[in-house]
Write a protein that holds these residues in place. Structure first.
Motif, mmCIF file in Angstrom:
data_model
loop_
_atom_site.group_PDB
_atom_site.id
_atom_site.type_symbol
_atom_site.label_atom_id
_atom_site.label_comp_id
_atom_site.label_asym_id
_atom_site.label_seq_id
_atom_site.Cartn_x
_atom_site.Cartn_y
_atom_site.Cartn_z
ATOM 1 N N THR A 97 0.825 -1.206 0.000
ATOM 2 C CA THR A 97 0.000 0.000 0.000
ATOM 3 C C THR A 97 0.861 1.260 0.000
ATOM 4 O O THR A 97 0.594 2.212 -0.747
ATOM 5 N N ALA A 98 1.899 1.272 0.827
ATOM 6 C CA ALA A 98 2.767 2.441 0.889
ATOM 7 C C ALA A 98 3.471 2.691 -0.446
ATOM 8 O O ALA A 98 3.578 3.831 -0.910
ATOM 9 N N LEU A 99 3.932 1.615 -1.082
ATOM 10 C CA LEU A 99 4.588 1.758 -2.377
ATOM 11 C C LEU A 99 3.608 2.219 -3.445
ATOM 12 O O LEU A 99 3.928 3.088 -4.270
ATOM 13 N N ALA A 100 2.399 1.652 -3.445
ATOM 14 C CA ALA A 100 1.391 2.038 -4.429
ATOM 15 C C ALA A 100 0.947 3.481 -4.216
ATOM 16 O O ALA A 100 0.756 4.243 -5.176
ATOM 17 N N ALA A 101 0.772 3.877 -2.955
ATOM 18 C CA ALA A 101 0.342 5.244 -2.652
ATOM 19 C C ALA A 101 1.363 6.259 -3.143
ATOM 20 O O ALA A 101 1.007 7.353 -3.626
ATOM 21 N N GLU A 102 2.650 5.900 -3.026
ATOM 22 C CA GLU A 102 3.706 6.783 -3.513
ATOM 23 C C GLU A 102 3.619 6.961 -5.025
ATOM 24 O O GLU A 102 3.770 8.071 -5.551
ATOM 25 N N GLU A 103 3.364 5.856 -5.744
ATOM 26 C CA GLU A 103 3.195 5.944 -7.193
ATOM 27 C C GLU A 103 1.995 6.816 -7.547
ATOM 28 O O GLU A 103 2.049 7.618 -8.494
ATOM 29 N N PHE A 104 0.910 6.657 -6.811
ATOM 30 C CA PHE A 104 -0.280 7.460 -7.069
ATOM 31 C C PHE A 104 0.007 8.952 -6.864
ATOM 32 O O PHE A 104 -0.425 9.794 -7.656
ATOM 33 N N ARG A 105 0.712 9.267 -5.787
ATOM 34 C CA ARG A 105 1.005 10.667 -5.502
ATOM 35 C C ARG A 105 1.842 11.301 -6.603
ATOM 36 O O ARG A 105 1.680 12.490 -6.921
ATOM 37 N N ARG A 106 2.733 10.533 -7.205
ATOM 38 C CA ARG A 106 3.538 11.061 -8.306
ATOM 39 C C ARG A 106 2.662 11.504 -9.472
ATOM 40 O O ARG A 106 3.037 12.375 -10.256
ATOM 41 N N GLU A 107 1.504 10.839 -9.577
ATOM 42 C CA GLU A 107 0.576 11.163 -10.655
ATOM 43 C C GLU A 107 -0.534 12.111 -10.191
ATOM 44 O O GLU A 107 -1.514 12.330 -10.911
ATOM 45 N N GLY A 108 -0.400 12.632 -8.974
ATOM 46 C CA GLY A 108 -1.387 13.568 -8.462
ATOM 47 C C GLY A 108 -2.702 12.920 -8.057
ATOM 48 O O GLY A 108 -3.749 13.583 -8.032
ATOM 49 N N ARG A 109 -2.635 11.621 -7.706
ATOM 50 C CA ARG A 109 -3.852 10.897 -7.306
ATOM 51 C C ARG A 109 -3.719 10.396 -5.870
ATOM 52 O O ARG A 109 -2.618 10.325 -5.324
ATOM 53 N N GLN A 110 -4.842 10.017 -5.287
ATOM 54 C CA GLN A 110 -4.854 9.447 -3.938
ATOM 55 C C GLN A 110 -5.337 8.005 -4.017
ATOM 56 O O GLN A 110 -6.379 7.720 -4.604
ATOM 57 N N LEU A 111 -4.590 7.111 -3.423
ATOM 58 C CA LEU A 111 -4.942 5.687 -3.425
ATOM 59 C C LEU A 111 -6.099 5.417 -2.475
ATOM 60 O O LEU A 111 -6.136 5.929 -1.358
ATOM 61 N N GLU A 112 -7.031 4.588 -2.930
ATOM 62 C CA GLU A 112 -8.131 4.119 -2.085
ATOM 63 C C GLU A 112 -7.729 2.760 -1.507
ATOM 64 O O GLU A 112 -7.209 1.888 -2.217
ATOM 65 N N THR A 113 -7.951 2.571 -0.197
ATOM 66 C CA THR A 113 -7.622 1.300 0.448
ATOM 67 C C THR A 113 -8.842 0.739 1.157
ATOM 68 O O THR A 113 -9.760 1.478 1.533
ATOM 69 N N TYR A 114 -8.820 -0.589 1.354
ATOM 70 C CA TYR A 114 -9.968 -1.288 1.939
ATOM 71 C C TYR A 114 -9.490 -2.324 2.956
ATOM 72 O O TYR A 114 -8.492 -3.017 2.734
ATOM 73 N N SER A 115 -10.231 -2.421 4.036
ATOM 74 C CA SER A 115 -9.994 -3.489 5.018
ATOM 75 C C SER A 115 -11.342 -4.057 5.434
ATOM 76 O O SER A 115 -12.403 -3.461 5.191
ATOM 77 N N ILE A 116 -11.301 -5.205 6.080
ATOM 78 C CA ILE A 116 -12.526 -5.846 6.554
ATOM 79 C C ILE A 116 -12.522 -5.895 8.077
ATOM 80 O O ILE A 116 -11.472 -6.012 8.715
ATOM 81 N N ASP A 117 -13.714 -5.766 8.643
ATOM 82 C CA ASP A 117 -13.898 -5.921 10.074
ATOM 83 C C ASP A 117 -15.246 -6.582 10.299
ATOM 84 O O ASP A 117 -16.045 -6.737 9.365
ATOM 85 N N PHE A 118 -15.499 -6.967 11.534
ATOM 86 C CA PHE A 118 -16.727 -7.673 11.865
ATOM 87 C C PHE A 118 -17.448 -6.945 12.988
ATOM 88 O O PHE A 118 -16.810 -6.343 13.873
#
Length: 613
Positions: free
Chosen positions: A274-295
Motif C-alpha cells: 500500500t505504501a509503495l502504491a500510494a507513492e506511485e499514485f502521488r507522483r501522478e497527483g492521485r490518492q490511493l483508495e484502500t480497503y480493510s474488513i472488520d466484523f
C-alpha cells in the motif's frame, strides 16, 4: 481477468456444437461480466467471458491473428505485466499491432519465438492458444498458479476451462469422483496437490507448465521452476535487491485502464504494498483508495492466539494515515456471513473453506462498487517464511505438512478427531493419502548440494508452503474476487522475487530475530517502524457467538435429517458433539471450519449430483 473455456476435437466437426460452447461460457459469466465471444472452426471451439481491464475497446476475445497463410487464435485470462516491453521488442522485429492489449502481444510472441515464448512472460495468466497450421493446442499457466486452468481428455477431444463448472457443462465430463478425489475432498482439504482436478480424470495445468496437444501426441513442458543455488549477496545487497524488485513489481501491477485500489489489513505485507502504491499514485497527483474488513462487535469478542495475536483496526488506521490513502472499512455482520456461506462451494465447485472465504467475497463485492482491480499482500508469508510453523523447532522434523503439524500442536492432539465414517476411512485411507502426497512433495524439492541438514529441512518446508499451501490461498483469492467480476493482483507472486528469495539463507530471512526480517529491512523508510515491526497476524474471522450458533444450528439440521446425503460419509456422532456445544471448543480450537465444510459438502452432493466411482 476473465473466464476461458472450450475444446478441440480431432474427429468431430465442432462448428455444429456452438450451443454447448455457449453453455460452458455462461457458467462463468460473473468472471467476465463486460463482454463475451466465441471462435469456431471444424477442430476448435473457443469461448471467452471478459472483464475489461486493459484496452477496453480493442481487447475483445477470442482473438485471432493471421500471418500469411497461418492462423493463430487465443482465449486468455490474466495480465502480462511486461507486455509493453515485449511489444516494443516485437515491433523492432517487424510486428505490427492493431490493438493496445496484452492479448495481441501473446499471439505475436508465440509467432516470433514459438513454444519457448512463455518463458518471456511476467504476469498472471492462463490461456489456450491454437496454431492452425501445425494443428496444435497449447495450454499454459503462470509461474505460481495465480490464474486457474483445468482440462480433461475425453476420446478425441481436449476440453478446458478456468473453472471446473465449465468442464462439467460439457456432456463428456461427468460429476464423478474417484478414490483419490474422495480422499482429497473428505480428508485432505487443506492440502492443494498441483495438477489435481478433484473429479475423475480431470486435471489442472500445473503452475509453470505448458501442455502441447497434437493429434499424435501430448507433450508436457515445465517452462519455470525454482532452482537452488548458493546466495551470493550480503544482507545490505539482499535488502536493496528486494526493495528494488518490490518497487518495480508494484509499479508494473498498477497498470490498468480501470480504477485500481489496494487491500490493507495493517499487516506488514499489505501495508508495504500500500505504501509503495500510494507513492506511485502521488507522483501522478492521485490518492490511493484502500480497503480493510472488520466484523460487527469484533473488539468485544476477539480472542488472540499464536496465529492471530491482535486486531487489525488500529494498524489499518496507522498505515492509512502514514500512506495518506482514502480508507474504507467494510464491516460484516453474521447474517451476511450465513447468507453467503455457500458462495465458496459454487465458486470452487467442490467444498471449500467457510467464512474465511465468505468474508473475502463480501469485501470484494464492496470494492467492486468503486474499482475493478486491487493489490493484495497474499503470498509474502510463503515466500519469506512468515507463518508460525516455520519458526517452531518441534515442527521442523515432523514427517508431514507443517501446517498440519501446527494444527495438532495448537490443539494438543496426538491425532485429529475422526470426522469420517468407518466405511469411508477404510475405502480412502485419508492418512495414507496425505502421507503419499507429502512424499510426492518431498521428492520434488530442488536440493542444494552441501547444504546442512537444518537448512535443507527449512528448504523443504518452504517448498511445501509455496506449492501445497499457497495454491489454496490463490484459489481462494481468484474464486472470491472473480465471483463479483473483480481482479486481484498479487505482487509477492512475481516470479523474479520468488526466485531471488528462495535461495536466501534462513538466518538472513529472519535477520533481526523476527519473521520476515529481511522483508522488514527492505521496507525500512517506506513504513513507520511500529507498523513495520508488527508481528504476523493472520487474516481475520468473526468470533461472534451469533455466527457460531448459526453455523451449529444449520449443521444440526443436516445431522438430524435421516435422508441427508452426507450421512454415509461422516462420523455423525463427532459432528453432533461439535455442533451441540453451548460454547464450542471449535471456536478456539478447531474453528467452525468442520461444520462449515459439512454444510457445503451436503449441498455439493445433492446439487452437483456427485457419483463416486
Amino acid at each position: 481477468m476473465c473466464g476461458i473455456t472450450g475444446w478441440i476435437d480431432w474427429e468431430e466437426d465442432v462448428t455444429r456444437q456452438g450451443a454447448i460452447l455457449e453453455t460452458m461460457a455462461a457458467t462463468m459469466r460473473y468472471r467476465g461480466p463486460d463482454a463475451k465471444g466465441i471462435w469456431l472452426t471444424p477442430r476448435v471451439a473457443f469461448a471467452h467471458r471478459r472483464l475489461m481491464v486493459i484496452d477496453p475497446a480493442g481487447g475483445a476475445q477470442p482473438m485471432a491473428y493471421t500471418s500469411g497463410s497461418h492462423t493463430y487464435a487465443i482465449t486468455y485470462n490474466g495480465e502480462i505485466y511486461n507486455f509493453r516491453e515485449l511489444r516494443g521488442e516485437l515491433e523492432t522485429r517487424g510486428h505490427t499491432f492493431s490493438t493496445k492489449s496484452d492479448t495481441e502481444v501473446i499471439l505475436h510472441a508465440y509467432v516470433e519465438w514459438g513454444e519457448d515464448f512463455t518463458r518471456r512472460l511476467n504476469g498472471i495468466f492462463a490461456f489456450a492458444l491454437w496454431d492452425e497450421q501445425r494443428q496444435r493446442l497449447l495450454l499454459a499457466r503462470d509461474h505460481l498458479g495465480v490464474k486457474p486452468l483445468f482440462y480433461a481428455q475425453r476420446g478425441s477431444a481436449v476440453i478446458f476451462g478456468s473453472e471446473l463448472k465449465a468442464l462439467l457443462a460439457h456432456p463428456r465430463v461427468q460429476p464423478e469422483v474417484d478414490r483419490d478425489g474422495m480422499a482429497d475432498i473428505l480428508g485432505a482439504s487443506i492440502i492443494r496437490t498441483p495438477g489435481f482436478g478433484y473429479f475423475h480424470d480431470v486435471h489442472e495445468v500445473r503452475p509453470g507448465y505448458q501442455l502441447i496437444f497434437e493429434r499424435e501426441r501430448t507433450r508436457v513442458n515445465q517452462y519455470w521452476s525454482l532452482r537452488s543455488a548458493p546466495h551470493p549477496d550480503d544482507v545490505e545487497t539482499t535488502t536493496q535487491r528486494i526493495r528494488d524488485l518490490l518497487k518495480d513489481t508494484v509499479k508494473r501491477q498498477l497498470i490498468a485502464d480501470v480504477p485500481v485500489v489496494s487491500m490493507l489489513s495493517g499487516g506488514l505485507d499489505s501495508s508495504g504494498l500500500t505504501a509503495l502504491a500510494a507513492e506511485e499514485f502521488r507522483r501522478e497527483g492521485r490518492q490511493l483508495e484502500t480497503y480493510s474488513i472488520d466484523f460487527v462487535e469484533s473488539d468485544e469478542y476477539f480472542t488472540g492466539n499464536d496465529m492471530r495475536p491482535s486486531l487489525d483496526a488500529p494498524w489499518v488506521t496507522r498505515v492509512a494515515e502514514h500512506a495518506m490513502t482514502r480508507h474504507h472499512t467494510v464491516t460484516v455482520d453474521t447474517p451476511e456471513l450465513l447468507e453467503n456461506l455457500l458462495v465458496p462451494l459454487y465458486a470452487h465447485d467442490v467444498p471449500a473453506m467457510g467464512q474465511i472465504e465468505t468474508s473475502l467475497y463480501l469485501i470484494f463485492k464492496a470494492m467492486k462498487e468503486q474499482a475493478t482491480v486491487a493489490l493484495s499482500g497474499e503470498s509474502a508469508d510463503e515466500v519469506f517464511g512468515g507463518y508460525p510453523w516455520y519458526h517452531y523447532e518441534e515442527i521442523l522434523n515432523i514427517n508431514t505438512f507443517p501446517w498440519l503439524a501446527m494444527m495438532r500442536r495448537r490443539r494438543s492432539l496426538s491425532s485429529p478427531p475422526r470426522l469420517l465414517s468407518e466405511e469411508v476411512m477404510q475405502k480412502v485411507s485419508p492418512f495414507e493419502y496425505i502421507a503419499r502426497r507429502y512424499q510426492e512433495a518431498l521428492a520434488e524439492v530442488p536440493r542444494l548440494e552441501g547444504e546442512d541438514a537444518e537448512e535443507a529441512r527449512r528448504r523443504e518446508i518452504m517448498y511445501m508452503g509455496l506449492t501445497r499451501w499457497l495454491p489454496l490461498l490463490l484459489d481462494r483469492k481468484d474464486r472470491m474476487s472473480m465471483a463479483v467480476g473483480f481482479e486481484v493482483r498479487v505482487p509477492f507472486c512475481d516470479y523474479r522475487l520468488v526466485e531471488y528469495v528462495w535461495n536466501i539463507p534462513w538466518q538472513m530471512k529472519t535477520v533481526d530475530n523476527i519473521e520476515k526480517g529481511i522483508l522488514r529491512r527492505a521496507l525500512q523508510g517506506i513504513l513507520p517502524d511500529d507498523a513495520r515491526m508488527r508481528r504476523k497476524s493472520a487474516y481475520p474471522s468473526s468470533q461472534h457467538p451469533s455466527y457460531i450458533k448459526g453455523v451449529c444450528d444449520w449443521a444440526l439440521q443436516i445431522l438430524n435429517d435421516p435422508n441427508a446425503a452426507v450421512r454415509p460419509y461422516i462420523n455423525v456422532d463427532t459432528y453432533r458433539a461439535f455442533a451441540n456445544k453451548d460454547n464450542p471448543v471449535l471456536g478456539q480450537d478447531f474453528g467452525i471450519g468442520p461444520l462449515e465444510r459439512l454444510i457445503q459438502l451436503e449441498t455439493w452432493l445433492k446439487e452437483y449430483h456427485i457419483r463416486f466411482v
